[in-house]
Design a protein around this motif. Structure first.
Motif, PDB file in Angstrom:
ATOM      1  N   GLU A 268       0.845  -1.190   0.000  1.00  0.00           N
ATOM      2  CA  GLU A 268       0.000   0.000   0.000  1.00  0.00           C
ATOM      3  C   GLU A 268       0.882   1.242   0.000  1.00  0.00           C
ATOM      4  O   GLU A 268       1.912   1.281   0.679  1.00  0.00           O
ATOM      5  N   ARG A 269       0.535   2.244  -0.762  1.00  0.00           N
ATOM      6  CA  ARG A 269       1.330   3.481  -0.903  1.00  0.00           C
ATOM      7  C   ARG A 269       2.818   3.153  -1.054  1.00  0.00           C
ATOM      8  O   ARG A 269       3.653   3.516  -0.210  1.00  0.00           O
ATOM      9  N   PRO A 270       3.166   2.438  -2.090  1.00  0.00           N
ATOM     10  CA  PRO A 270       4.563   1.983  -2.218  1.00  0.00           C
ATOM     11  C   PRO A 270       5.517   3.137  -2.477  1.00  0.00           C
ATOM     12  O   PRO A 270       5.133   4.179  -3.009  1.00  0.00           O
ATOM     13  N   TYR A 271       6.751   2.911  -2.100  1.00  0.00           N
ATOM     14  CA  TYR A 271       7.839   3.816  -2.451  1.00  0.00           C
ATOM     15  C   TYR A 271       8.431   3.355  -3.788  1.00  0.00           C
ATOM     16  O   TYR A 271       8.654   2.160  -3.995  1.00  0.00           O
ATOM     17  N   VAL A 272       8.703   4.310  -4.659  1.00  0.00           N
ATOM     18  CA  VAL A 272       9.364   4.024  -5.928  1.00  0.00           C
ATOM     19  C   VAL A 272      10.744   4.678  -5.896  1.00  0.00           C
ATOM     20  O   VAL A 272      10.875   5.885  -6.146  1.00  0.00           O
ATOM     21  N   PRO A 273      11.786   3.927  -5.537  1.00  0.00           N
ATOM     22  CA  PRO A 273      13.126   4.519  -5.515  1.00  0.00           C
ATOM     23  C   PRO A 273      13.652   4.705  -6.928  1.00  0.00           C
ATOM     24  O   PRO A 273      13.366   3.909  -7.824  1.00  0.00           O
ATOM     25  N   PHE A 274      14.411   5.775  -7.123  1.00  0.00           N
ATOM     26  CA  PHE A 274      15.024   5.985  -8.437  1.00  0.00           C
ATOM     27  C   PHE A 274      16.391   6.626  -8.262  1.00  0.00           C
ATOM     28  O   PHE A 274      16.685   7.249  -7.244  1.00  0.00           O
ATOM     29  N   CYS A 275      17.232   6.433  -9.272  1.00  0.00           N
ATOM     30  CA  CYS A 275      18.590   6.980  -9.256  1.00  0.00           C
ATOM     31  C   CYS A 275      18.720   8.021 -10.356  1.00  0.00           C
ATOM     32  O   CYS A 275      18.274   7.794 -11.486  1.00  0.00           O
ATOM     33  N   VAL A 276      19.313   9.144 -10.005  1.00  0.00           N
ATOM     34  CA  VAL A 276      19.642  10.147 -11.016  1.00  0.00           C
ATOM     35  C   VAL A 276      21.062   9.870 -11.486  1.00  0.00           C
ATOM     36  O   VAL A 276      22.035  10.301 -10.865  1.00  0.00           O
ATOM     37  N   GLU A 277      21.165   9.093 -12.554  1.00  0.00           N
ATOM     38  CA  GLU A 277      22.486   8.826 -13.115  1.00  0.00           C
ATOM     39  C   GLU A 277      23.089  10.140 -13.609  1.00  0.00           C
ATOM     40  O   GLU A 277      22.388  11.046 -14.037  1.00  0.00           O
ATOM     41  N   GLY A 278      24.397  10.212 -13.560  1.00  0.00           N
ATOM     42  CA  GLY A 278      25.058  11.421 -14.017  1.00  0.00           C
ATOM     43  C   GLY A 278      25.460  12.341 -12.895  1.00  0.00           C
ATOM     44  O   GLY A 278      26.256  13.252 -13.100  1.00  0.00           O
TER      45      GLY A 278
END
Length: 502
Positions: A300-310
């Motif tokens: 429920e209400r998941p976290y979506v981790p992401f990486c800013v490459e660069g």
């Protein structure tokens, strides 16, 4: 006690005041990545975007920008805290990870009711990729991306399957293209087994699986072994796995999101361009294998981790560069020792992501460094790594100042800079120095360019002269005095040398 889930990891970040929860509405379209990039460059807190601007999303998912990024002075520090290992000493952290990787722990399988990733289950046409706010990260990217994802794939040599990191470009509600570079373990299995036999390959793309799982997806695991048992060793407890809904794979039960599907044989979709780890729009648009979605399960209400490459080349840390230092380095050190080389530490050069590594080692006989370079460049290091710097075994490779000093004092430009003579090694098609014609095979993703490598021998010949500004004891005394005066420990560089007590 080591943390298990991604949410427990966020809890450790909150405990050290390293999280910034942003409640104002932000857009997935460049805004979230711009804020994350700025936080990375300034070594500020990890941003969590609680409200993401959307017009049609069904799931109130939250974005987390580069959650695995470590502090610039001590990139391993947050992983050390997550694994309950020493935080102040990089060499001691490395030895702790090496000990844990030497004692893998098998996983356990739990029921759906015990698996948080099954809180919401959608299959078939009810499963839509577009219910999540995938970020559009760089201006000029080919699309929106899932960048911090661990792919679970079948492995005939292992009961638990194989884990690896692959980014996915979202195309519509049911399809994404996967960056499958030939030469890597899972892509090879797809290209040379499943696609050759015209069979779809079942996979599961997981997001937010936690630091131990993401770390083992980053490292080189011996053939016949499974990443999940090494993840268990890292956290000193079994990883809970749960059955997928639509295939026979098992996935981390605590994951935030699990995207089940299959990679279609003979099918391709555009992938890229993408602002990769060098920080420039330099990769080509290529045709890559297609992930067809069969089901999506999530918290429920998941976290979506992401990486800013660069943001990890020359400026600051991000999740990718931190994984390289905190997971890839200890694993490489362990691998070189297992191969019989007397290596103290093997460390990716901070802020260079993958292209430059530093190795602290003795030079027992003439030609030994060339043998070591030959071993690495012809095995696991050949794709991404362009340069090695060899330093004495008592020089701390985690301290950039110590490495620069070793090069400046001991590397003779006439005799110690070596072009490695094998010019037929494959390259990833991301290096800035490659021409457009040299980049990319549309079929499998590797570069058409073959290249040589290079290494620098920055080891001292004989005894070093005494330093003119105090000896080691004097510097440590000065540090103690400054600490007593209220200067925080974080203000000091990691130790210049690998001490006897590490």
């Amino acid at each position: 006690m080591a943390v298990g889930s991604f949410r427990e990891f966020l809890g450790t970040l909150a405990d050290e005041d390293a999280l910034a929860r942003i409640t104002d509405e932000v857009s997935w379209d460049l805004e979230a990545s711009a804020i994350t990039m700025l936080a990375n460059e300034t070594d500020d807190r990890i941003p969590i975007f609680e409200t993401v601007q959307s017009q049609s999303l069904e799931t109130a998912a939250r974005l987390v920008g580069d959650p695995y990024r470590g502090p610039q002075r001590r990139p391993w520090q947050r992983f050390a805290r997550a694994f309950d290992l020493p935080t102040d000493s990089g060499p001691a952290y490395y030895e702790g990870v090496i000990d844990r990787l030497s004692e893998p722990i098998e996983p356990r399988v739990v029921s759906d009711g015990e698996a948080p990733c099954k809180e919401v289950v959608r299959t078939g046409s009810e499963a839509s990729l577009l219910e999540f706010p995938w970020p559009y990260i760089h201006q000029g990217d080919g699309g929106r991306y899932a960048t911090l994802a661990t792919l679970v794939a079948p492995d005939s040599d292992s009961e638990w399957g194989s884990w690896s990191r692959h980014r996915a470009m979202i195309h519509d509600d049911s399809q994404a293209s996967l960056l499958f570079l030939a030469g890597e373990q899972v892509p090879n299995r797809y290209y040379f087994e499943y696609e050759r036999d015209d069979e779809p390959m079942p996979v599961a793309l997981t997001l937010g699986a936690g630091p131990a799982i993401e770390s083992t997806a980053e490292v080189w695991i011996p053939v016949g072994k499974s990443e999940v048992s090494f993840a268990g060793g890292l956290r000193e407890s079994p990883v809970d796995l749960v059955d997928c809904e639509t295939n026979e794979l098992r996935v981390p039960a605590s994951a935030e999101i699990v995207i089940e599907g299959h990679v279609l044989p003979g099918e391709r979709l555009d992938e890229g361009p993408f602002g990769d780890y060098f920080g420039y729009m330099n990769g080509p648009r290529r045709s890559m294998p297609v992930l067809e979605v069969d089901a999506i399960t999530h918290r429920e209400r998941p976290y979506v981790p992401f990486c800013v490459e660069g943001s990890g080349v020359g400026y600051g840390e991000n999740s990718t560069s931190t994984f390289a230092v905190a997971a890839g380095g200890p694993d490489a050190t362990l691998g070189l020792r297992a191969a019989g080389f007397d290596v103290e530490l093997a460390v990716p050069w901070p802020f260079s992501s993958r292209t430059v590594w530093v190795i602290a080692t003795d030079r027992p006989y003439p030609g030994s460094l060339h043998e070591l370079a030959n071993f690495i460049f012809t095995t696991w290091g050949m794709l991404h790594i362009d340069f090695f710097v060899f330093v004495d075994s008592d020089v701390n490779p985690l301290n950039p100042r110590a490495v620069v000093e070793a090069i400046a004092l001991h590397a003779d430009p006439d005799t110690d800079f070596h072009q490695f003579g094998v010019e037929r090694m494959p390259k990833v098609p991301l290096n800035i120095y490659q021409t457009p014609d040299e980049k990319g095979s549309a079929a499998v993703g590797t570069s058409k360019t073959k290249t040589a490598k290079a290494y620098i021998d920055a080891c001292a010949d004989g005894t070093r002269p005494a330093q003119s500004i105090g000896d080691r004891d004097a510097r440590e005394q000065a540090r103690d005095l400054l600490s007593q005066a209220g200067i925080p420990e974080s203000a000091f560089e990691p130790s210049h040398t690998i001490g006897s007590n590490q």
